[in-house]
Scaffold this active site. Structure first.
Site, PDB file in Angstrom:
ATOM      1  N   SER A  80     119.090 115.632  73.177  1.00 25.44           N
ATOM      2  CA  SER A  80     119.724 114.901  72.075  1.00 25.44           C
ATOM      3  C   SER A  80     118.717 113.953  71.447  1.00 25.44           C
ATOM      4  CB  SER A  80     120.919 114.104  72.593  1.00 25.44           C
ATOM      5  OG  SER A  80     121.297 113.177  71.586  1.00 25.44           O
ATOM      6  N   ASP A 103     123.065 113.746  66.819  1.00 22.40           N
ATOM      7  CA  ASP A 103     124.278 112.931  66.874  1.00 22.40           C
ATOM      8  C   ASP A 103     124.446 112.130  65.599  1.00 22.40           C
ATOM      9  OD1 ASP A 103     125.443 113.290  69.555  1.00 22.40           O
ATOM     10  OD2 ASP A 103     123.472 112.594  70.222  1.00 22.40           O
ATOM     11  N   MET A 108     126.687 109.454  63.676  1.00 21.87           N
ATOM     12  CA  MET A 108     127.700 108.415  63.929  1.00 21.87           C
ATOM     13  C   MET A 108     127.939 107.627  62.654  1.00 21.87           C
ATOM     14  SD  MET A 108     126.242 107.021  67.528  1.00 21.87           S
ATOM     15  CE  MET A 108     125.880 108.122  68.879  1.00 21.87           C
TER      16      MET A 108
END
Ligand code: DX5
Ligand code: ZN
Length: 217
Positions: free
Chosen positions: A9, A36, A38
């Site tokens: 990641s 990721d 967000m």
């Protein structure tokens, strides 16, 4: 047993050297890069947006891009992430949109889709969507930050899904390291996301090789 896939990641990378970190992850022999996203609303943190997905495509075009949208309204951003080079788009079952329609729309864009389940969400919430999903991501931390402790109690969801679907791709994300990777695979997962553990290693290739060997049981 399905082949195990390992996905570093990028959240665990040194953001001052993102391009080099993406290349380092590719050179480790990992199967795909996990990105990721967000939005500061669905989770209490803000990470990065489509430009970083586009960067990954530019510096490592052959390295598969798995994009995890931790967003309240992922449906509003599908085109942007597809255009940036996302190849799988993962949406949370807790998101505030029409989940079935959003999964279908991801496929209509020519991409793989996934449904994601937070630790506090019963796995049953994902079950109406299994026929529309290419993979299920079972979160093993509360999303928002890297470097948290693995919540082993979430693995019963993995086992239940594996019993229901022998062919389903089941991913775990959060707190994965050399030991918890083995626990996740024993429960039935075949895709492992690891951020701080893999990017924290000076020799990522060795860590990926070890993880592959130790989960090949
Ligand atoms: C958590 C993210 C994870 C995170 C994992 O909100 O979805 O992908 O990067 O980080 P580690 O592996 O450090 O727990
Ligand atoms: Zn993630």
């Amino acid at each position: 047993m399905k082949n195990i896939q390992i996905l570093p990641s990028l959240l665990g990378a040194d953001f001052g050297r993102l391009a080099d970190e993406i290349k380092r992850a590719e050179a480790s022999g990992a199967d795909a890069l996990h990105l990721d996203i967000m939005d500061g609303h669905f989770v209490p943190n803000i990470s990065f947006g489509p430009d970083v997905v586009a960067l990954a495509k530019r510096v490592a075009p052959e390295f598969y891009r798995n994009v995890h949208l931790m967003m309240t309204r992922p449906d509003l951003y599908l085109d942007k992430f597809a255009a940036a080079g996302a190849q799988t788009i993962q949406i949370h079952v807790e998101a505030d949109c029409d989940i079935a329609a959003t999964l279908e729309r991801i496929r209509a864009l020519g991409l793989r889709n996934a449904i994601v389940v937070n630790p506090e969400t019963p796995v049953e919430k994902s079950e109406p969507y299994l026929d529309k999903a290419d993979e299920v991501l079972v979160m093993t931390v509360h999303p928002g930050y890297g470097g948290q402790k693995f919540i082993a109690g979430c693995l019963s969801k993995v086992s239940r899904l594996r019993l229901m679907r022998s062919e389903l791709d089941i991913m775990v994300d959060g707190g994965v390291n050399g030991e918890t990777a083995v626990m996740a695979v024993s429960a039935g997962a075949n895709m492992l996301v690891a951020g701080s553990y893999l990017f924290g290693k000076a020799n990522m290739k060795e860590a990926v090789d070890d993880m592959r060997r130790n989960t090949n049981v």
